[in-house]
Design a protein around this motif. Structure first.
Motif, PDB file in Angstrom:
ATOM      1  N   HIS A 142       0.791  -1.233   0.000  1.00 41.47           N
ATOM      2  CA  HIS A 142       0.000   0.000   0.000  1.00 41.47           C
ATOM      3  C   HIS A 142       0.825   1.286   0.000  1.00 41.47           C
ATOM      4  N   PHE A 143       2.141   1.163   0.132  1.00 44.51           N
ATOM      5  CA  PHE A 143       2.933   2.404   0.154  1.00 44.51           C
ATOM      6  C   PHE A 143       4.105   2.381  -0.832  1.00 44.51           C
ATOM      7  N   LEU A 144       4.976   1.375  -0.691  1.00 42.36           N
ATOM      8  CA  LEU A 144       6.194   1.375  -1.506  1.00 42.36           C
ATOM      9  C   LEU A 144       5.907   1.138  -2.984  1.00 42.36           C
ATOM     10  N   ILE A 145       5.037   0.192  -3.293  1.00 41.01           N
ATOM     11  CA  ILE A 145       4.714  -0.078  -4.703  1.00 41.01           C
ATOM     12  C   ILE A 145       4.026   1.125  -5.353  1.00 41.01           C
ATOM     13  N   PRO A 146       2.969   1.707  -4.726  1.00 41.01           N
ATOM     14  CA  PRO A 146       2.389   2.927  -5.319  1.00 41.01           C
ATOM     15  C   PRO A 146       3.412   4.054  -5.472  1.00 41.01           C
ATOM     16  N   MET A 147       4.346   4.150  -4.503  1.00 42.84           N
ATOM     17  CA  MET A 147       5.358   5.204  -4.583  1.00 42.84           C
ATOM     18  C   MET A 147       6.259   5.015  -5.810  1.00 42.84           C
TER      19      MET A 147
ATOM     20  N   GLY B 233      -3.959   6.660 -19.990  1.00 40.42           N
ATOM     21  CA  GLY B 233      -3.546   5.279 -20.210  1.00 40.42           C
ATOM     22  C   GLY B 233      -2.467   4.845 -19.240  1.00 40.42           C
ATOM     23  N   LEU B 234      -1.516   5.759 -18.978  1.00 39.12           N
ATOM     24  CA  LEU B 234      -0.428   5.449 -18.052  1.00 39.12           C
ATOM     25  C   LEU B 234      -0.948   5.242 -16.638  1.00 39.12           C
ATOM     26  N   ILE B 235      -1.843   6.112 -16.217  1.00 36.95           N
ATOM     27  CA  ILE B 235      -2.413   5.987 -14.868  1.00 36.95           C
ATOM     28  C   ILE B 235      -3.271   4.731 -14.768  1.00 36.95           C
ATOM     29  N   GLY B 236      -4.097   4.472 -15.804  1.00 37.00           N
ATOM     30  CA  GLY B 236      -4.936   3.262 -15.796  1.00 37.00           C
ATOM     31  C   GLY B 236      -4.085   2.002 -15.758  1.00 37.00           C
ATOM     32  N   PHE B 237      -3.026   1.980 -16.554  1.00 37.17           N
ATOM     33  CA  PHE B 237      -2.123   0.821 -16.563  1.00 37.17           C
ATOM     34  C   PHE B 237      -1.459   0.643 -15.195  1.00 37.17           C
ATOM     35  N   SER B 238      -1.063   1.753 -14.564  1.00 36.43           N
ATOM     36  CA  SER B 238      -0.421   1.677 -13.247  1.00 36.43           C
ATOM     37  C   SER B 238      -1.381   1.097 -12.204  1.00 36.43           C
ATOM     38  N   ILE B 239      -2.642   1.534 -12.245  1.00 37.17           N
ATOM     39  CA  ILE B 239      -3.631   1.020 -11.282  1.00 37.17           C
ATOM     40  C   ILE B 239      -3.868  -0.475 -11.499  1.00 37.17           C
ATOM     41  N   LEU B 240      -4.027  -0.887 -12.757  1.00 35.57           N
ATOM     42  CA  LEU B 240      -4.250  -2.310 -13.059  1.00 35.57           C
ATOM     43  C   LEU B 240      -3.045  -3.152 -12.664  1.00 35.57           C
ATOM     44  N   LEU B 241      -1.851  -2.641 -12.952  1.00 39.50           N
ATOM     45  CA  LEU B 241      -0.643  -3.392 -12.603  1.00 39.50           C
ATOM     46  C   LEU B 241      -0.487  -3.494 -11.095  1.00 39.50           C
ATOM     47  N   LYS B 242      -0.829  -2.419 -10.385  1.00 36.17           N
ATOM     48  CA  LYS B 242      -0.766  -2.461  -8.918  1.00 36.17           C
ATOM     49  C   LYS B 242      -1.744  -3.503  -8.376  1.00 36.17           C
ATOM     50  N   GLU B 243      -2.976  -3.523  -8.913  1.00 33.89           N
ATOM     51  CA  GLU B 243      -3.962  -4.505  -8.465  1.00 33.89           C
ATOM     52  C   GLU B 243      -3.505  -5.924  -8.784  1.00 33.89           C
ATOM     53  N   PHE B 244      -2.854  -6.085  -9.961  1.00 35.06           N
ATOM     54  CA  PHE B 244      -2.353  -7.413 -10.333  1.00 35.06           C
ATOM     55  C   PHE B 244      -1.257  -7.866  -9.376  1.00 35.06           C
ATOM     56  N   ILE B 245      -0.350  -6.957  -9.010  1.00 40.11           N
ATOM     57  CA  ILE B 245       0.728  -7.313  -8.082  1.00 40.11           C
ATOM     58  C   ILE B 245       0.157  -7.678  -6.727  1.00 40.11           C
ATOM     59  N   GLU B 246      -0.837  -6.900  -6.272  1.00 35.60           N
ATOM     60  CA  GLU B 246      -1.461  -7.207  -4.974  1.00 35.60           C
ATOM     61  C   GLU B 246      -2.148  -8.572  -5.015  1.00 35.60           C
ATOM     62  N   ALA B 247      -2.852  -8.862  -6.114  1.00 35.54           N
ATOM     63  CA  ALA B 247      -3.570 -10.136  -6.230  1.00 35.54           C
ATOM     64  C   ALA B 247      -2.607 -11.312  -6.322  1.00 35.54           C
ATOM     65  N   SER B 248      -1.453 -11.079  -6.931  1.00 39.45           N
ATOM     66  CA  SER B 248      -0.499 -12.174  -7.138  1.00 39.45           C
ATOM     67  C   SER B 248       0.393 -12.413  -5.939  1.00 39.45           C
ATOM     68  N   TYR B 249       0.792 -11.360  -5.232  1.00 37.24           N
ATOM     69  CA  TYR B 249       1.799 -11.514  -4.186  1.00 37.24           C
ATOM     70  C   TYR B 249       1.304 -11.122  -2.790  1.00 37.24           C
ATOM     71  N   PHE B 250       0.166 -10.466  -2.716  1.00 41.12           N
ATOM     72  CA  PHE B 250      -0.343 -10.047  -1.407  1.00 41.12           C
ATOM     73  C   PHE B 250      -1.813 -10.427  -1.291  1.00 41.12           C
ATOM     74  N   ALA B 251      -2.118 -11.695  -1.602  1.00 39.45           N
ATOM     75  CA  ALA B 251      -3.510 -12.172  -1.575  1.00 39.45           C
ATOM     76  C   ALA B 251      -4.117 -12.068  -0.191  1.00 39.45           C
ATOM     77  N   ASP B 252      -3.315 -12.271   0.854  1.00 37.78           N
ATOM     78  CA  ASP B 252      -3.840 -12.212   2.213  1.00 37.78           C
ATOM     79  C   ASP B 252      -4.389 -10.824   2.538  1.00 37.78           C
ATOM     80  N   LEU B 253      -3.749  -9.778   2.014  1.00 33.27           N
ATOM     81  CA  LEU B 253      -4.233  -8.416   2.282  1.00 33.27           C
ATOM     82  C   LEU B 253      -5.573  -8.164   1.606  1.00 33.27           C
ATOM     83  N   ILE B 254      -5.753  -8.756   0.401  1.00 35.39           N
ATOM     84  CA  ILE B 254      -7.019  -8.571  -0.301  1.00 35.39           C
ATOM     85  C   ILE B 254      -8.153  -9.270   0.429  1.00 35.39           C
ATOM     86  N   LYS B 255      -7.868 -10.456   0.965  1.00 40.92           N
ATOM     87  CA  LYS B 255      -8.894 -11.199   1.700  1.00 40.92           C
ATOM     88  C   LYS B 255      -9.331 -10.448   2.946  1.00 40.92           C
TER      89      LYS B 255
END
Length: 344
Positions: free
Chosen positions: A40-45, A78-100
């Protein structure tokens, strides 16, 4: 230039170091959830940094400044939309516990999806706006500096032209005076030529700088007055007063000579008595110069001088001392008087 780039790089590194270290500083002494911090902080940064620098070094110069605004907006959306989607993908792939553990997943009502996207878009737009603000300010500062440099170059060129214009004018008037002495008094004409050579040496070698000590200008004016006296008869009285021990004032060269030339040109009569009074005083950081002389209008057939002296002086005063000079002249009861005050 290289030194400035190193300083700028150091400033950017320091800013990002502070931003990335803030969570650790604020949570000092408390338990820190590393996964939540990264997600929630370093990746968005990191995405913020990419958006900022991509715009700062590429997109603003290539699209915004050339007024390709529509393309600039589309690319950044497009850049902002891609960044949001990529951030959500990273969270879903590597931080599934936080999403749950999100509020929607434990039965509590979470924020609407539209509001979530809106907040995300605003947060990713912040580095974009910050980049535009910095880049625009930097461009404005550069433009103003270039404008100032161009104005200064134009000023120096114009002043140089006026100075070159004044020297032939001075020489022409002096030669006219010598010419009038050749038949009347050859010996005085020879003496005048010798004095003129000294004055021309001053014009050529001492006035090349923008400002000179006032003492040198006073010495030049005294020599010129003595030169002009050689052609006068007993009917004309010349009174002059200059500071004996003036402070260390510097002034633009050849500002007063046109006024003295004018006094000898219009204040002398072959058959009438006249007085020329020249006075200079210094007051703190200002110089006050005054001249009074009888006014004998020249006939139309008199071609001595070219009449550029006073217009040249007024133009130089406007360029060199804007809002720092006072220049007045008037003719009253046959007496011409001029007052010039310069704040150095």
């Amino acid at each position: 230039m290289y030194k400035n780039k190193k300083i700028l790089l150091a400033q950017h590194l320091l800013i990002w170091l502070v931003l990335f270290s803030m969570p650790f500083v604020l949570s000092y002494g408390q338990e820190l959830d590393t996964n939540r911090l990264v997600a929630h902080f370093l990746i968005p940064m990191l995405f913020y940094a990419v958006i900022f620098y991509l715009n700062f070094f590429v997109l603003i110069d290539r699209f915004l400044f050339p007024k390709k605004t529509f393309a600039f907006i589309i690319i950044n959306l497009g850049l902002i939309g891609f960044s949001i989607l990529l951030k959500e993908f990273i969270e879903a792939s590597y931080f599934a516990d936080l999403i749950k553990n999100r509020p929607q997943d434990d039965g509590r009502e979470g924020p609407p999806f539209q509001l979530f996207i809106y907040v995300q878009m605003l947060s990713y737009a912040a580095p974009l706006l910050f980049s535009i603000a910095i880049k625009t300010t930097k461009r404005w500062v550069k433009t103003e500096a270039e404008k100032k440099e161009a104005d200064n170059f134009k000023l120096q060129t114009e002043l140089q032209h006026l100075r070159y214009q004044l020297q032939p004018h001075f020489f022409f008037n002096s030669l006219n005076n010598i010419y009038s002495l050749v038949d009347i008094s050859p010996d005085r004409a020879k003496s005048t030529i010798h004095s003129l050579s000294k004055l021309m040496r001053y014009l050529l070698y001492e006035t090349s700088t923008e400002f000179i000590p006032l003492s040198k200008e006073i010495e030049f004016m005294r020599k010129y007055i003595e030169l002009m006296k050689l052609r006068l008869t007993d009917k004309t009285t010349v009174e002059s007063s200059f500071p004996l021990s003036e402070p260390q004032i510097k002034i633009a060269p050849l500002l007063f000579i046109s006024l003295i030339e004018n006094a000898f040109k219009h204040g002398v009569s072959a058959n009438k008595e006249s007085v020329i009074s020249i006075d200079m005083i210094t007051q703190d950081n200002s110089v006050v110069f005054q001249i009074e002389n009888y006014n004998f209008p020249k006939e139309d057939t008199d071609k001595s001088g070219s009449g550029i002296g006073l217009p040249n002086l007024e133009k130089r005063l406007q360029l060199l001392y804007p809002n720092k000079h006072q220049f007045t002249q008037e003719t009253k009861d046959g007496i011409y008087s001029v007052y010039l005050k310069i704040i150095t």
